[in-house]
Design a protein around this motif. Structure first.
Motif, short mmCIF file in Angstrom:
data_model
loop_
_atom_site.label_atom_id
_atom_site.label_comp_id
_atom_site.label_asym_id
_atom_site.label_seq_id
_atom_site.Cartn_x
_atom_site.Cartn_y
_atom_site.Cartn_z
N LEU A 37 16.01 26.16 -17.88
CA LEU A 37 16.62 27.25 -17.12
C LEU A 37 15.76 27.61 -15.91
CD1 LEU A 37 18.00 29.62 -19.92
CD2 LEU A 37 19.22 27.83 -18.65
N HIS A 38 14.45 27.67 -16.12
CA HIS A 38 13.53 27.93 -15.00
C HIS A 38 13.66 26.85 -13.94
CE1 HIS A 38 11.22 31.49 -15.97
NE2 HIS A 38 11.06 31.08 -17.22
N ARG A 39 13.71 25.60 -14.37
CA ARG A 39 13.83 24.50 -13.40
C ARG A 39 15.13 24.57 -12.62
NH1 ARG A 39 11.63 18.60 -14.89
NH2 ARG A 39 13.08 18.01 -13.24
N TYR A 40 16.21 24.92 -13.31
CA TYR A 40 17.50 25.03 -12.61
C TYR A 40 17.43 26.16 -11.57
CZ TYR A 40 22.26 25.79 -11.32
OH TYR A 40 23.40 25.95 -10.56
N ILE A 41 16.88 27.30 -11.94
CA ILE A 41 16.79 28.43 -11.02
C ILE A 41 15.95 28.05 -9.81
CG2 ILE A 41 15.85 30.76 -10.74
CD1 ILE A 41 16.74 31.22 -13.72
N ALA A 42 14.87 27.30 -10.03
CA ALA A 42 13.97 26.92 -8.93
C ALA A 42 14.51 25.78 -8.08
CB ALA A 42 12.60 26.54 -9.50
N GLU A 43 15.16 24.79 -8.70
CA GLU A 43 15.51 23.55 -8.00
C GLU A 43 17.00 23.23 -7.95
OE1 GLU A 43 13.11 20.26 -9.45
OE2 GLU A 43 11.56 21.67 -10.09
#
Length: 84
Positions: free
Chosen positions: A64-70
């Motif tokens: 989820l963090h990666r999706y929000i960032a990238e």
């Protein structure tokens, strides 16, 4: 467990994620798209998503963090060194 929700998605983003979920031949990527959709559309907690996709809460949180960032690109596997 930390609370994290993917912010509301535009219709275009939802369609991108649904396309990725339905068309990819890589099961890991399908699961990652599902995690994001469950968070953004259903507002499920990380632990609830982890139960559905049979992954750890730490793994769900990471994606989820990666999706929000990238964005969508963050859900794909990064190239790795070595033979394929």
């Amino acid at each position: 467990m930390q609370k994290l929700y993917v912010p509301p998605l535009s219709e275009e983003r939802v369609l991108e994620l649904e396309r990725l979920y339905r068309k990819t031949e890589v099961p890991r990527v399908r699961t990652r798209a599902q995690m994001v959709l469950l968070s953004a559309e259903k507002k499920l907690k990380v632990d609830e998503i982890a139960d559905i996709v049979r992954e750890s809460s730490v793994t769900v949180l990471r994606w989820l963090h990666r999706y929000i960032a990238e964005g969508i690109q963050g859900l794909l596997d990064a190239p790795r060194a070595g033979r394929s």
